[in-house]
Design a protein around this motif. Structure first.
Motif, PDB file in Angstrom:
ATOM      1  N   PRO A  66     -64.186 -74.033 -17.793  1.00 41.41           N
ATOM      2  CA  PRO A  66     -64.482 -75.909 -18.212  1.00 41.41           C
ATOM      3  C   PRO A  66     -63.168 -75.848 -18.420  1.00 41.41           C
ATOM      4  CG  PRO A  66     -65.531 -75.210 -19.552  1.00 41.41           C
ATOM      5  CD  PRO A  66     -66.085 -74.044 -18.578  1.00 41.41           C
ATOM      6  N   ASP A  67     -62.698 -74.165 -19.145  1.00 47.25           N
ATOM      7  CA  ASP A  67     -60.881 -74.887 -19.444  1.00 47.25           C
ATOM      8  C   ASP A  67     -60.533 -74.655 -18.237  1.00 47.25           C
ATOM      9  OD1 ASP A  67     -61.625 -74.612 -22.167  1.00 47.25           O
ATOM     10  OD2 ASP A  67     -61.632 -72.692 -22.665  1.00 47.25           O
ATOM     11  N   THR A 122     -50.678 -72.106 -16.528  1.00 52.35           N
ATOM     12  CA  THR A 122     -51.930 -72.620 -15.494  1.00 52.35           C
ATOM     13  C   THR A 122     -51.898 -71.950 -14.029  1.00 52.35           C
ATOM     14  OG1 THR A 122     -52.498 -74.730 -16.151  1.00 52.35           O
ATOM     15  CG2 THR A 122     -53.293 -74.098 -14.041  1.00 52.35           C
ATOM     16  N   LYS A 148     -60.232 -78.181 -15.598  1.00 51.96           N
ATOM     17  CA  LYS A 148     -59.660 -79.096 -16.577  1.00 51.96           C
ATOM     18  C   LYS A 148     -57.981 -78.711 -16.693  1.00 51.96           C
ATOM     19  CE  LYS A 148     -59.514 -81.605 -20.822  1.00 51.96           C
ATOM     20  NZ  LYS A 148     -59.738 -81.525 -22.096  1.00 51.96           N
ATOM     21  N   ARG A 149     -57.533 -76.931 -16.553  1.00 55.46           N
ATOM     22  CA  ARG A 149     -55.855 -76.667 -16.441  1.00 55.46           C
ATOM     23  C   ARG A 149     -55.921 -77.296 -15.129  1.00 55.46           C
ATOM     24  NH1 ARG A 149     -52.594 -73.965 -18.830  1.00 55.46           N
ATOM     25  NH2 ARG A 149     -53.133 -73.150 -20.756  1.00 55.46           N
ATOM     26  N   ASP A 196     -58.739 -88.192 -12.272  1.00 57.31           N
ATOM     27  CA  ASP A 196     -58.392 -87.147 -13.560  1.00 57.31           C
ATOM     28  C   ASP A 196     -59.242 -86.557 -14.246  1.00 57.31           C
ATOM     29  OD1 ASP A 196     -55.840 -86.542 -11.830  1.00 57.31           O
ATOM     30  OD2 ASP A 196     -55.006 -88.062 -12.623  1.00 57.31           O
ATOM     31  N   GLU A 197     -58.923 -86.155 -16.041  1.00 55.71           N
ATOM     32  CA  GLU A 197     -59.626 -86.036 -16.155  1.00 55.71           C
ATOM     33  C   GLU A 197     -61.046 -86.711 -16.472  1.00 55.71           C
ATOM     34  OE1 GLU A 197     -56.767 -85.613 -18.030  1.00 55.71           O
ATOM     35  OE2 GLU A 197     -56.297 -83.918 -19.517  1.00 55.71           O
ATOM     36  N   LEU A 213     -64.418 -85.337 -15.373  1.00 57.95           N
ATOM     37  CA  LEU A 213     -65.247 -84.840 -16.306  1.00 57.95           C
ATOM     38  C   LEU A 213     -66.021 -85.320 -17.082  1.00 57.95           C
ATOM     39  CD1 LEU A 213     -62.622 -82.392 -18.616  1.00 57.95           C
ATOM     40  CD2 LEU A 213     -63.059 -81.737 -16.256  1.00 57.95           C
ATOM     41  N   ILE A 222     -66.980 -76.903 -13.636  1.00 54.63           N
ATOM     42  CA  ILE A 222     -66.487 -77.415 -15.091  1.00 54.63           C
ATOM     43  C   ILE A 222     -67.951 -77.247 -15.785  1.00 54.63           C
ATOM     44  CG2 ILE A 222     -66.819 -79.715 -15.917  1.00 54.63           C
ATOM     45  CD1 ILE A 222     -65.597 -81.141 -13.562  1.00 54.63           C
ATOM     46  N   ILE A 266     -56.724 -79.833 -12.999  1.00 53.90           N
ATOM     47  CA  ILE A 266     -56.888 -80.945 -12.530  1.00 53.90           C
ATOM     48  C   ILE A 266     -55.679 -81.408 -13.086  1.00 53.90           C
ATOM     49  CG2 ILE A 266     -57.971 -83.041 -13.827  1.00 53.90           C
ATOM     50  CD1 ILE A 266     -60.923 -82.294 -13.768  1.00 53.90           C
ATOM     51  N   ARG A 267     -55.308 -81.002 -15.221  1.00 46.84           N
ATOM     52  CA  ARG A 267     -54.235 -81.169 -15.466  1.00 46.84           C
ATOM     53  C   ARG A 267     -52.803 -81.293 -13.962  1.00 46.84           C
ATOM     54  NH1 ARG A 267     -53.453 -83.625 -19.708  1.00 46.84           N
ATOM     55  NH2 ARG A 267     -51.648 -82.018 -19.908  1.00 46.84           N
TER      56      ARG A 267
END
Lengths: 187, 475
Positions: free
Chosen positions: B138-139, B195, B142-143, A25-26, A29, B134, B145-146
């Motif tokens: 990036p936002d 998202t 990340k969204r 997951d995060e 990054l 990414i 991925i979440r």
């Protein structure tokens, strides 16, 4: 210091280990800051011709190998990966021991193919045979360590994201991973 | 003299594959074959196993949608036992399947396909990946991925493990949801919905600007197959089989999916390890049909949840008869399904039955044949088991979701190749488009890393005597 170069390949497996990798997951990054990913998880290409210049699996520091060795393409890819990687990691139970794909070893290759393509088809029954694109199944499914030298083994079906993270972090920091009870997973 | 171009490997799909493109003397596309180059033989090596072991074994077919196999296999076991699972088990299974749709679809859209859409089909292959996304967005990355994590977390809460949870069993499920997880899940719903909304808005603006892609990416008539409720509304786990044609006429309806073999046949071929299912009533290859998100939205009249219903209306308005034909729209359909699943998750976790109700029944072998059906993220999945009186498997037939789309995937790559390759001019971006055509059907691939760094691909051009004429290495 340059980024560490990581590759992953997927042989005879279900991609669950790669999915578990994505379960970082995060942390993905964070990983992207230190590591560069060099190769596709599917590098089971067939070298149709002996072209020496064909070098599309690049030199890497680490390759994670998911899956058991089930066909001629897998053998070929594995050898190339070994040649071009400083460290090869058996990534998950299929690569470590053969696991589920090795169930096939109870039966002959022909039995398997006949069951799938002749008995259970209702039209144009035939076993796929186009040798230019279809790799031949090996008589016996084997773990990757039967084909090439392996530096580390990560167990689990699949290994947890935490274990994958621990392993990669150690290697990034130039330490040997020391697997303990919390990292082993059976099944 | 026909030339053959081999694309090898096709990346970001569930399995190992290659594509052959055949060019005529003028360098225009004559035919295309999509080859699946892997077979592990589950249909054979499961013989001799107990039906109760099958959910655990068959999950290992796929690490992206293990839950689909888990559920279909457990349902085949329900059928062998001849029982109906309790209400709580039905809801809990729908909950896990919804969570799986969320994670698998998020992966498909954000991790694997968005690089093509956000960075462009012709962008630098070294950057055309999730890490490129990414870097630039990036936002959004990340969204995405979440969002996937949210689905995976729910699977873990129920089954103890994100991938290959030993949870559904013939007769129900092993564990209900623990009540302290209810609020944890509810707290994350708003972000997940947001998202998904961002994804939908982005996709709508993309199709407005890229009409040629919609036009050429597997845009053709076919039948559509999937599960629906009795009243024609959406159900991804427990419905009846419906088949419609390209004009929206219902050809078959309210079919017990356990009788699938009366309607669906499978053809083998010399060039692929993936068989070609077809509709028996039409024959082969005319009986080509599509399954999965696009098909499911085409066959239903409503989603049964407010936000998804609003989106469905808009989706159906894209076509005069309400049937959307372009395979590129799989992406759109996938996002609408995520929305439905988020709404269902929200609804189910607030139903007290799943915490208090009976969630498992016990029984033995009461029937010697069992069929289990569930919608997987990529389409309708059938597990068909023949057992002896002790429950030992004598024969197994599996029709895997991706398989149904085999004919349609072949037709899609042919259409894209014809549209973009002219006069023997083959460029990397064209090859990526051809692969992206396959990805529409769900690039359910093993890993982000494919999308990371290089996409090795070799194209070889042969003459009709199989002599190598030219090699293009893409790196």
């Amino acid at each position: 210091m340059g980024k560490i170069r990581i590759g992953t390949v997927w042989l005879g497996g279900c991609s669950g280990c790669h999915m578990s990798f994505l379960d970082l997951d995060e942390r993905l990054l964070e990983l992207a800051q230190y590591a560069e990913f060099m190769s596709s998880p599917i590098t089971d290409w067939k070298l149709h011709t002996p072209i020496k210049e064909y070098q599309d699996y690049p030199e890497v520091d680490i390759t994670l190998v998911e899956g058991a060795v089930v066909n001629t393409d897998n053998v070929e890819v594995l050898k190339i990966v070994r040649e071009r990687s400083k460290l090869v990691i058996a990534f998950g139970d299929c690569a470590v021991s053969g696991n589920v794909p090795a169930y096939r070893n109870l039966f002959g290759v022909d039995d398997v193919l006949n069951a799938v393509y002749l008995e259970k088809a209702s039209y144009n029954q035939q076993v796929p045979s186009d040798k230019t694109v279809i790799p031949k199944l090996l008589n016996k499914v084997v773990p990757i360590s039967h084909v090439v030298k392996v530096d580390y083994f990560i167990t689990g079906c699949p290994p947890s994201a935490d274990t994958i993270w621990y392993t990669i972090k150690c290697l990034l920091e130039g330490r040997q991973p020391k697997f303990t009870e919390e990292h082993y997973r059976y099944g | 003299m026909v030339k053959r171009i081999i694309v090898d490997p096709v990346t970001r799909i569930e399995g190992h594959a290659k594509i052959s493109i055949y060019l005529d003397d003028n360098g225009n596309v004559e035919d295309v074959h999509f080859h699946v180059t892997e077979v592990r033989g589950f249909e054979k090596f499961c013989e001799g196993r107990l039906y109760t072991e099958m959910p655990g074994i068959t999950q290992r077919i796929c690490g992206i949608c293990p839950v689909s196999h888990l559920l279909a296999s457990a349902r085949a076991g329900d059928d062998i036992m001849g029982i109906e699972v309790p209400e709580a088990a039905k809801l809990l299974r729908y909950l896990m399947n919804s969570a799986q749709f969320v994670q698998s679809h998020a992966l498909s859209f954000f991790h694997l396909s968005s690089p093509d859409l956000l960075l462009g089909f012709d962008s630098d292959p070294a950057k055309r990946n999730i890490f490129g996304v990414i870097e630039k967005f990036p936002d959004l990355a990340k969204r995405g991925i979440r969002l996937r994590k949210f689905g995976q977390d729910i699977i873990e809460m129920l089954g103890g493990k994100k991938i290959h949870p030993a949870w559904a069993v013939p007769g129900g499920v092993r564990e209900p949801l623990s009540e302290d997880k209810k609020q944890v899940i509810l707290d994350q719903i708003p972000e997940a919905k947001e998202t998904t909304r961002i994804g939908i808005e982005f996709f709508k603006s993309y199709i407005d600007k890229n009409k040629d892609t919609v036009e050429n990416f597997g845009n053709f008539s076919s039948y559509f197959v999937g599960l629906v409720n009795e009243d024609g509304s959406y159900n991804h786990h427990d419905g009846l089989l419906r088949v419609i044609d390209a004009n929206g006429n219902v050809i078959l309806d309210k079919i017990d999916p356990r009788k699938y073999y009366e309607y669906i046949g499978e053809a083998s071929s010399e060039y692929s390890y993936l068989k070609f299912p077809y509709l028996k009533s039409v024959g082969y290859p005319g009986g080509m049909y599509r399954v999965g998100p696009l098909a499911r939205l085409n066959i239903v009249n409503r989603m049964g949840t407010p936000l998804a219903d609003k989106e469905l209306k808009e989706f159906k308005s894209l076509s005069p008869n309400g049937v959307v034909l372009s395979s590129f729209m799989y992406h759109y359909a996938r996002l609408i399904e995520i929305l439905h699943c988020l709404e269902k998750i929200e609804e189910i976790v607030q139903n007290p039955v799943i915490y208090k109700g009976k969630y498992r029944v016990y029984g033995g072998v009461n029937k010697e044949v069992g069929v289990g059906v569930s919608e997987a993220p990529r389409g309708t999945l059938f597990h068909h088991y023949w057992v002896d009186e002790n429950g030992i498997l004598q024969k197994v037939n599996l029709i895997i979701a991706t398989g149904h789309n085999n004919l349609a995937m072949n037709k899609t790559v042919l259409q894209i190749a014809k549209a973009y390759i002219k006069n023997g001019d083959v460029k990397e971006g064209m090859l990526n488009r051809i692969e992206a055509g396959i990805r529409c059907f769900d690039p359910c691939l093993s890993c982000s890393t494919h999308a990371i760094g290089q996409m090795p691909m070799k194209v070889e051009i042969f003459d009709s005597r199989k002599n190598l004429v030219k090699t293009i290495i893409r790196d």
